[in-house]
Design a protein around this motif. Structure first.
Motif, mmCIF file in Angstrom:
data_model
loop_
_atom_site.group_PDB
_atom_site.id
_atom_site.type_symbol
_atom_site.label_atom_id
_atom_site.label_comp_id
_atom_site.label_asym_id
_atom_site.label_seq_id
_atom_site.Cartn_x
_atom_site.Cartn_y
_atom_site.Cartn_z
ATOM 1 N N LEU A 165 -3.760 -1.063 5.089
ATOM 2 C CA LEU A 165 -4.603 0.063 4.685
ATOM 3 C C LEU A 165 -6.047 -0.140 5.135
ATOM 4 C CD1 LEU A 165 -3.260 0.781 1.098
ATOM 5 C CD2 LEU A 165 -3.421 2.455 2.953
ATOM 6 N N ALA A 166 -6.550 -1.357 4.943
ATOM 7 C CA ALA A 166 -7.934 -1.643 5.328
ATOM 8 C C ALA A 166 -8.142 -1.418 6.824
ATOM 9 C CB ALA A 166 -8.291 -3.077 4.944
ATOM 10 N N GLN A 167 -7.172 -1.838 7.623
ATOM 11 C CA GLN A 167 -7.287 -1.655 9.073
ATOM 12 C C GLN A 167 -7.183 -0.183 9.460
ATOM 13 O OE1 GLN A 167 -4.221 -4.245 10.558
ATOM 14 N NE2 GLN A 167 -5.297 -6.108 9.917
ATOM 15 N N MET A 168 -6.279 0.536 8.795
ATOM 16 C CA MET A 168 -6.115 1.961 9.091
ATOM 17 C C MET A 168 -7.397 2.743 8.837
ATOM 18 S SD MET A 168 -2.320 2.509 7.428
ATOM 19 C CE MET A 168 -2.521 4.277 7.258
ATOM 20 N N TYR A 169 -8.121 2.340 7.777
ATOM 21 C CA TYR A 169 -9.327 3.081 7.392
ATOM 22 C C TYR A 169 -10.612 2.335 7.750
ATOM 23 C CZ TYR A 169 -6.419 6.535 5.169
ATOM 24 O OH TYR A 169 -5.499 7.538 4.953
ATOM 25 N N LYS A 170 -10.445 1.234 8.517
ATOM 26 C CA LYS A 170 -11.590 0.486 9.047
ATOM 27 C C LYS A 170 -12.567 0.067 7.945
ATOM 28 C CE LYS A 170 -11.379 2.480 13.690
ATOM 29 N NZ LYS A 170 -10.032 3.046 13.510
ATOM 30 N N VAL A 171 -12.001 -0.534 6.887
ATOM 31 C CA VAL A 171 -12.837 -1.078 5.816
ATOM 32 C C VAL A 171 -12.639 -2.586 5.758
ATOM 33 C CG1 VAL A 171 -12.691 1.064 4.500
ATOM 34 C CG2 VAL A 171 -11.108 -0.796 3.987
ATOM 35 N N ASN A 172 -13.601 -3.271 5.173
ATOM 36 C CA ASN A 172 -13.575 -4.730 5.096
ATOM 37 C C ASN A 172 -12.925 -5.164 3.780
ATOM 38 O OD1 ASN A 172 -14.109 -7.407 5.794
ATOM 39 N ND2 ASN A 172 -16.073 -7.394 4.709
ATOM 40 N N TRP A 173 -11.771 -5.807 3.876
ATOM 41 C CA TRP A 173 -11.042 -6.311 2.695
ATOM 42 C C TRP A 173 -10.966 -7.824 2.840
ATOM 43 C CZ3 TRP A 173 -9.949 -4.356 -1.837
ATOM 44 C CH2 TRP A 173 -8.953 -4.914 -2.643
ATOM 45 N N THR A 174 -11.734 -8.539 2.026
ATOM 46 C CA THR A 174 -11.922 -9.971 2.200
ATOM 47 C C THR A 174 -10.908 -10.786 1.395
ATOM 48 O OG1 THR A 174 -13.432 -10.184 0.325
ATOM 49 C CG2 THR A 174 -14.391 -9.529 2.453
ATOM 50 N N VAL A 175 -10.910 -12.089 1.636
ATOM 51 C CA VAL A 175 -10.067 -12.997 0.849
ATOM 52 C C VAL A 175 -10.446 -12.912 -0.621
ATOM 53 C CG1 VAL A 175 -9.502 -15.419 0.423
ATOM 54 C CG2 VAL A 175 -9.631 -14.567 2.771
ATOM 55 N N GLN A 176 -11.738 -12.804 -0.904
ATOM 56 C CA GLN A 176 -12.173 -12.678 -2.294
ATOM 57 C C GLN A 176 -11.648 -11.391 -2.919
ATOM 58 O OE1 GLN A 176 -13.635 -15.121 -4.019
ATOM 59 N NE2 GLN A 176 -13.228 -13.810 -5.785
ATOM 60 N N ASP A 177 -11.609 -10.323 -2.126
ATOM 61 C CA ASP A 177 -11.028 -9.069 -2.620
ATOM 62 C C ASP A 177 -9.549 -9.271 -2.957
ATOM 63 O OD1 ASP A 177 -13.384 -7.544 -2.333
ATOM 64 O OD2 ASP A 177 -12.958 -7.212 -0.206
ATOM 65 N N GLU A 178 -8.832 -9.959 -2.083
ATOM 66 C CA GLU A 178 -7.412 -10.244 -2.328
ATOM 67 C C GLU A 178 -7.233 -10.975 -3.657
ATOM 68 O OE1 GLU A 178 -5.943 -12.688 0.785
ATOM 69 O OE2 GLU A 178 -6.662 -11.373 2.387
ATOM 70 N N LEU A 179 -8.016 -12.038 -3.836
ATOM 71 C CA LEU A 179 -7.880 -12.868 -5.036
ATOM 72 C C LEU A 179 -8.241 -12.099 -6.301
ATOM 73 C CD1 LEU A 179 -9.391 -16.231 -3.734
ATOM 74 C CD2 LEU A 179 -6.977 -15.669 -4.048
ATOM 75 N N SER A 180 -9.164 -11.160 -6.177
ATOM 76 C CA SER A 180 -9.635 -10.436 -7.362
ATOM 77 C C SER A 180 -8.569 -9.527 -7.956
ATOM 78 C CB SER A 180 -10.879 -9.608 -7.017
ATOM 79 O OG SER A 180 -10.542 -8.485 -6.213
ATOM 80 N N VAL A 181 -7.538 -9.189 -7.181
ATOM 81 C CA VAL A 181 -6.514 -8.270 -7.687
ATOM 82 C C VAL A 181 -5.157 -8.949 -7.882
ATOM 83 C CG1 VAL A 181 -7.640 -6.234 -6.728
ATOM 84 C CG2 VAL A 181 -5.938 -7.441 -5.349
ATOM 85 N N VAL A 182 -5.089 -10.266 -7.721
ATOM 86 C CA VAL A 182 -3.824 -10.974 -7.948
ATOM 87 C C VAL A 182 -3.401 -10.791 -9.403
ATOM 88 C CG1 VAL A 182 -2.695 -13.221 -8.065
ATOM 89 C CG2 VAL A 182 -4.172 -12.676 -6.128
ATOM 90 N N GLY A 183 -2.205 -10.281 -9.605
ATOM 91 C CA GLY A 183 -1.676 -10.088 -10.948
ATOM 92 C C GLY A 183 -2.116 -8.817 -11.632
ATOM 93 N N ALA A 184 -2.987 -8.049 -10.993
ATOM 94 C CA ALA A 184 -3.528 -6.846 -11.632
ATOM 95 C C ALA A 184 -2.542 -5.686 -11.557
ATOM 96 C CB ALA A 184 -4.840 -6.450 -10.955
ATOM 97 N N ALA A 185 -2.763 -4.696 -12.411
ATOM 98 C CA ALA A 185 -1.998 -3.455 -12.322
ATOM 99 C C ALA A 185 -2.217 -2.841 -10.944
ATOM 100 C CB ALA A 185 -2.441 -2.488 -13.415
ATOM 101 N N LEU A 186 -1.173 -2.246 -10.381
ATOM 102 C CA LEU A 186 -1.294 -1.677 -9.040
ATOM 103 C C LEU A 186 -2.337 -0.573 -8.979
ATOM 104 C CD1 LEU A 186 2.419 -1.581 -7.818
ATOM 105 C CD2 LEU A 186 0.599 -3.155 -7.138
ATOM 106 N N THR A 187 -2.501 0.155 -10.067
ATOM 107 C CA THR A 187 -3.536 1.192 -10.073
ATOM 108 C C THR A 187 -4.930 0.577 -9.982
ATOM 109 O OG1 THR A 187 -3.342 1.214 -12.484
ATOM 110 C CG2 THR A 187 -2.185 2.955 -11.271
ATOM 111 N N ASP A 188 -5.107 -0.621 -10.557
ATOM 112 C CA ASP A 188 -6.398 -1.307 -10.429
ATOM 113 C C ASP A 188 -6.625 -1.758 -8.988
ATOM 114 O OD1 ASP A 188 -6.841 -0.954 -13.128
ATOM 115 O OD2 ASP A 188 -6.203 -2.970 -13.693
#
Length: 227
Positions: free
Chosen positions: A29-52
């Motif tokens: 998704l990030a590549q499709m919309y040319k946004v920056n999704w970092t490793v920290q972003d990945e870690l911040s949503v581990v285990g979170a509700a999908l809507t979050d």
């Protein structure tokens, strides 16, 4: 020693190594919309509700609704799991051991029902008595609702059950619901804490170990300490 009233299982990262599938979907998704999704972003949503997670991606600039983002990710992961279920070490053996002594199990996941069904199809019939998925709760983890609902549907005392988790979000949910907690250290480094049992994997874990945790003992195999 009495058996646990139940074992409450997280799915992604804990039972199956599916976190790379979710991360891949996020980056598509990030590549499709040319946004920056970092490793920290990945870690911040581990285990979170999908809507979050969807809201976090949308906030980065992905021009879709949260529901559309979630649908994209779920469909991507369904495809990946359909090709291969990456079981974590020791999970199937521990599930079989619990089934043999009739300890009820619940799957408590923020993944949606369609993904939970794929995973359960790879286990022996009757392994899980209850499934709580992210699309069937009002409040996702870290709220206690998913674990409280699992215990209610099983008809068990949650304070004598063991929740197995690999994320801070999931651990917070299980703790606040009143379950004993076992952290499996996967992608996140989980520090030692009061009343927190920890292991690096489930390969050496036994039903007796889970019974001890349910009784209030702490097993910490990351520091080789047991109480």
């Amino acid at each position: 020693m009495p058996l646990p009233t139940a074992v409450l299982w997280d799915l992604d990262g804990t039972m199956v190594d599916s976190e790379p599938y979710w991360v891949a979907a996020e980056h598509k998704l990030a590549q499709m919309y040319k946004v920056n999704w970092t490793v920290q972003d990945e870690l911040s949503v581990v285990g979170a509700a999908l809507t979050d997670t969807g809201a976090a991606l949308k906030a980065k600039g992905i021009d879709l609704s949260v529901a559309e983002i979630v649908d994209f990710m779920v469909n991507s992961v369904v495809t990946d799991i359909g090709a291969e279920v990456p079981w974590q070490l020791g999970v199937l053996d521990l599930l079989a051991a619990l089934k043999a002594v009739e300890v009820p199990c619940a799957l408590v996941t923020m993944s949606y029902q369609v993904i939970a069904d794929q995973i359960i199809a790879g286990t022996a019939p009757g392994t899980f008595q209850v499934v709580i998925s992210g699309d069937n709760v009002t409040h996702g983890k870290p709220h206690p609702e998913p674990y409280l609902l699992a215990a209610e549907r099983l008809g068990v005392d949650i304070t004598r059950s063991v929740a197995i988790e690999d994320s801070f979000t999931g651990l917070a949910s299980a703790r606040s619901a009143g379950a004993r907690v076992l952290a499996v250290q996967r992608k996140l480094q989980i520090p030692a804490a009061e009343a927190l049992s920890r292991v690096g994997d489930l390969a050496s874990l036994t039903v007796e170990d889970l019974s001890r945790i349910a009784a209030g003992h702490v097993i910490d195999r990351l520091t080789l300490q047991e109480e």
